[in-house]
Write an enzyme that holds these catalytic residues in place. Structure first.
Site, PDB file in Angstrom:
ATOM      1  CE1 TYR A 142      50.660  23.059  11.497  1.00  0.00           C
ATOM      2  CE2 TYR A 142      50.388  24.887  13.013  1.00  0.00           C
ATOM      3  CZ  TYR A 142      49.998  23.652  12.556  1.00  0.00           C
ATOM      4  OH  TYR A 142      48.944  23.022  13.156  1.00  0.00           O
ATOM      5  CE  LYS A 193      52.683   9.219   2.542  1.00  0.00           C
ATOM      6  NZ  LYS A 193      51.933   7.985   2.851  1.00  0.00           N
ATOM      7  CG  ASP A 225      50.584   6.320   5.637  1.00  0.00           C
ATOM      8  OD1 ASP A 225      51.737   6.246   6.123  1.00  0.00           O
ATOM      9  OD2 ASP A 225      50.301   5.868   4.506  1.00  0.00           O
ATOM     10  CG  ASP A 249      48.185  20.354  14.851  1.00  0.00           C
ATOM     11  OD1 ASP A 249      47.945  20.571  16.061  1.00  0.00           O
ATOM     12  OD2 ASP A 249      47.379  20.620  13.929  1.00  0.00           O
ATOM     13  CG  ASP A 253      44.562  17.155  18.544  1.00  0.00           C
ATOM     14  OD1 ASP A 253      45.411  17.779  19.204  1.00  0.00           O
ATOM     15  OD2 ASP A 253      43.503  17.674  18.120  1.00  0.00           O
TER      16      ASP A 253
HETATM   17  C1  IPM Z   1      48.064  23.117  18.786  1.00  0.00           C
HETATM   18  C2  IPM Z   1      46.962  23.870  18.133  1.00  0.00           C
HETATM   19  C3  IPM Z   1      47.559  25.013  17.318  1.00  0.00           C
HETATM   20  C4  IPM Z   1      48.434  24.406  16.245  1.00  0.00           C
HETATM   21  C5  IPM Z   1      46.529  25.971  16.691  1.00  0.00           C
HETATM   22  C6  IPM Z   1      45.584  26.547  17.716  1.00  0.00           C
HETATM   23  C7  IPM Z   1      47.205  27.055  15.917  1.00  0.00           C
HETATM   24  O1  IPM Z   1      46.185  23.022  17.349  1.00  0.00           O
HETATM   25  O2  IPM Z   1      48.839  23.729  19.540  1.00  0.00           O
HETATM   26  O3  IPM Z   1      48.175  21.912  18.561  1.00  0.00           O
HETATM   27  O4  IPM Z   1      47.944  24.046  15.171  1.00  0.00           O
HETATM   28  O5  IPM Z   1      49.636  24.304  16.477  1.00  0.00           O
HETATM   29 MG    MG Z   2      46.679  20.956  17.560  1.00  0.00          MG
END
Ligand code: IPM
Ligand code: MG
Length: 366
Positions: A142, A193, A225, A249, A253
């Site tokens: 990032y 990785k 992975d 990230d 999710d």
């Molecule tokens: C998160 C979100 C953010 C990220 C975005 C909105 C920039 O997806 O906090 O997970 O990628 O960190």
């Molecule tokens: Mg995110």
């Protein structure tokens, strides 16, 4: 008593709705426990772009730096998608993380037994899942330099991002992971990785080194992975997962949806700075985004943001019983069969965003 300063950044999309409910809950806690928090509000993301032309003003950043905690809703939306990367709403989030030094992002994914059937996975796979994803938040892909898109002489373009980590950056996040694991089931899975990426080969080496100071913690390493697969195959094998920024990230999710809805998951971003009582200054936000498709309809799930308030009370203010109260109230409301649309199941009562906030407030008031 200490008067804590909280900066409230509602942001875009459903941000103002969910943050509104979280503040209602915070007020209820203030009344019940005789506390007083000084809240200030400011614009961030697209809302700030609309007013000031940029997603994060110096003034807002200054307010954030002066606060004991930041409560954030969500940023972004289609309206701002065509802007240059440098002034997109998401930049505000990244700048806040970086400028406040919030390198450790804690994302707990815990199943509520009563919601187990709301998951897309089988109950037996997810029952009892309790994972803490610790995402490195101010380094890696990032933030690495060089980055950008450049024009080439032949008229084509070249896009670049760099995954970079230094020893101290890995050491400090590894320490957080081991410390957190110590208060849990004492197992850390470090995700990398290392078979392909040199940066993460270093990651693995440094995490292994730091682990020598934590002989009571069991450390294992896993390729990213494989981890993505193991999370859906057998999520119960995980306690604490620690990983690079972008891997975190993605995996957070995935961990979130195990619980049925991403609308349930809070997060805490912590750094080395501490407030006047020696506790970490943090930023607290739901892990979901601004969900522009459902914004303004009063159907968003405010629980992730409400649980983020609980994390704030716990981590930054050491208000344990108050945090427990919020978490218990959320659970009670779910047990009573109240749901927002994202987690609705047969035989449950669907509430709007505001009604869900009210139900949790009532539960706190007892
Ligand atoms: C998160 C979100 C953010 C990220 C975005 C909105 C920039 O997806 O906090 O997970 O990628 O960190
Ligand atoms: Mg995110």
């Amino acid at each position: 008593m200490n008067k804590y300063k909280i900066l409230v950044l509602a942001g875009d999309g459903i941000g103002p709705e969910i943050v509104g409910e979280a503040l209602k809950v915070l007020k209820a806690v203030e009344r019940k426990y005789n506390l007083y928090f000084e809240t200030r509000v400011a614009l961030v993301g697209g809302a700030s772009i609309d007013k000031y032309g940029i997603p994060l003003t110096d003034e807002t950043l200054k307010l954030a730096k002066e606060s004991d905690a930041v409560l954030l809703g969500a940023v972004g939306g289609p309206k701002w998608e065509n802007l240059d990367y440098s002034i997109r709403p998401e930049r505000a989030l990244l700048a806040l993380r970086k400028e406040l030094g919030l390198f450790a992002n804690l994302r707990p994914a815990k199943i509520y037994p009563v919601l187990a059937d709301a998951s897309t996975l089988k109950r037996e796979v997810i029952d009892g899942v309790d994972i803490m994803v610790i995402r490195e938040l101010t380094g890696g892909l990032y933030f690495g330099m060089p980055k950008g898109v450049e024009k080439l002489p032949d008229g084509t373009e070249r896009g670049i991002n760099t995954m970079v980590y230094t020893t101290p950056e890995i050491e400090r996040i590894a320490k957080v992971a081991f410390e957190v694991a110590r208060k849990r089931r004492k197992r850390v899975t470090s995700v990398d990785k290392a078979n392909v990426l040199e940066t993460t080969e270093l990651w693995r080496k440094v995490v292994t080194e730091v682990h020598k100071d934590y002989p009571d913690i069991e450390l294992s390493h896993m390729y990213v992975d494989n981890c993505a697969m193991q999370l859906v195959r057998n999520p119960k094998q995980f306690d604490v997962i620690v990983t690079e920024n972008m891997f975190g990230d993605i995996l957070s999710d995935e961990a979130a949806i195990l619980t049925g809805s991403i609308g349930m998951l809070p997060s805490a971003s912590l750094g080395q700075r501490v407030n006047k009582v020696g506790l970490p200054i943090g930023m607290y936000e739901p892990i979901h985004g601004s969900a522009p498709d459902i914004a303004g309809k009063d159907i968003a799930n405010p629980i992730a943001t409400i649980l983020s308030v609980a994390m704030m009370l716990r981590f930054s203010f050491n208000l344990t019983k108050e945090a427990d109260d919020i978490e218990r109230s959320v659970e009670n409301v779910l047990n009573k069969g109240y749901r927002t649309t994202d987690i609705k199941q047969e035989g449950t009562k669907v509430l709007g965003c505001k009604e869900m906030g009210d139900a949790i407030v009532r539960e706190i008031e007892g």
